[in-house]
Design an enzyme around this catalytic site. Sequence first.
Site, PDB file in Angstrom:
ATOM      1  N   HIS A 178      -1.860  -1.342 105.873  1.00 35.40           N
ATOM      2  CA  HIS A 178      -2.284  -0.237 105.014  1.00 35.40           C
ATOM      3  C   HIS A 178      -3.204  -0.706 103.900  1.00 35.40           C
ATOM      4  CE1 HIS A 178       0.568  -1.164 101.657  1.00 35.40           C
ATOM      5  NE2 HIS A 178       1.345  -1.594 102.628  1.00 35.40           N
ATOM      6  N   CYS A 196       5.173  -5.537 105.348  1.00 34.79           N
ATOM      7  CA  CYS A 196       3.939  -4.898 105.794  1.00 34.79           C
ATOM      8  C   CYS A 196       2.725  -5.718 105.347  1.00 34.79           C
ATOM      9  CB  CYS A 196       3.846  -3.479 105.240  1.00 34.79           C
ATOM     10  SG  CYS A 196       5.058  -2.351 105.954  1.00 34.79           S
TER      11      CYS A 196
END
Length: 424
Positions: free
Chosen positions: A322, A341
């Site tokens: 992201h 992440c």
Amino acid sequence: MVHRTISPFLSAGPSRRALLAGLAGLAVGGATPALSQGVRGGRQSAEWSDHFDAGSRGRSTRNPYPVLGPHTVQGLEQAIAQYQTIVSRGGWQPVPGSERLRTGIRRPAVVALRARLIASGDLDASTGRSDIFDSFVDTAVKRFQQRHGISPDGLVRASTYAALNVPADMRLRQLETNLVRVRAFSGFLGGRFIVMNIPAAQLEAVENGTVVSRHVTVVGKIDRQSPVISTRVQDINFNPFWTVPASIIRKDLIPKMQTEPDYLAKNRIRVFNSQGQEVPPESINWNSMDALNYRFRQDPFEGNSMGNVRINIPNQHAVYMHDTPSKGLFGEDQRFHSSGCARVQNVRELIAWILQGTQWSRAEIDRVFRTNDRVDAKPLQPVPVYWVYVTAWANPDGLVQFRDDIYQRDGIGPQAVLQPAALR
């Protein structure tokens, strides 16, 4: 097999610390809220002005070889032969001391520094063994730093000393360990694929065996490690909601709310019960684990923890790639701050490549980034994604690179890791 001489040349999820720094930090880790103060809808946001995103340190594609593939296997085999020769000759001696060495100084340690750089091929032996830190030594130090993932400023300080003083036999074992890893990926990986090397905190977009773009990333902390996975890009979510994971609720959000009761309201995080009904934060007992029974969702806005975009890659670990509203961590050498992440520098370039052939031109991506519109997009074909753990790699041109064994997976020993405390 013909062995070439080693060349030192290079081509050019959330943490506790982050939560305490504010919302942008809640997802990105460590960056100050000031980095996410841009506003969309016409006004400039941090995405457009922060040089840590557009500047893309480490993205150069002058070296076209990806970290995975047959070329890497060949390069590692050549590097192993070279390092076997270095080890058979006694390796190299450590560079003593802790004094910062830089251009222009004259110190006995510079003689040892020159010898060390000559031994690994970073400095030509013809430059001599003087005790003066001249321009030849400065250039060699920068080359060495680039090969070891250290900002190439030419200053010899703690992080560079640590990398210089890893013994040659340990580097050899590191190469041998990673040859096994890379061989597992030496088959056909796809015509277009993404590979993220966790120890390097770097992502490559690869097409027809050549690196199209490189992106600096921020990956998992030592206690919240990014996993090794093979998956595919499923879809792209522009201006996504962010649902706070249970681990962050427990470790970060509950303590934060105990000291700052208006934190959720200030950062546009809504609370929902098991029936999907929104409830006020005051209804939760923040002095208990009661919050784990609720879902916390952050609305799209300029400070959303996902930034402007989320790249979905289905996997059992529930990790993804992201954007981020805070770019400061991209400028660090040790980018291990997330909860697993991966935050991607210059993510617009990556998603434009993923969405090639669709209606999503770069101009359209840029337009949506300036809004709060929730929009989804899919690539024409699923793009394979490989998150790998490779701490040493090389290419057939003789370029050999090493990174810290940050998660202690090489089985070589603690000396192979440059501890974060030593990098200050």
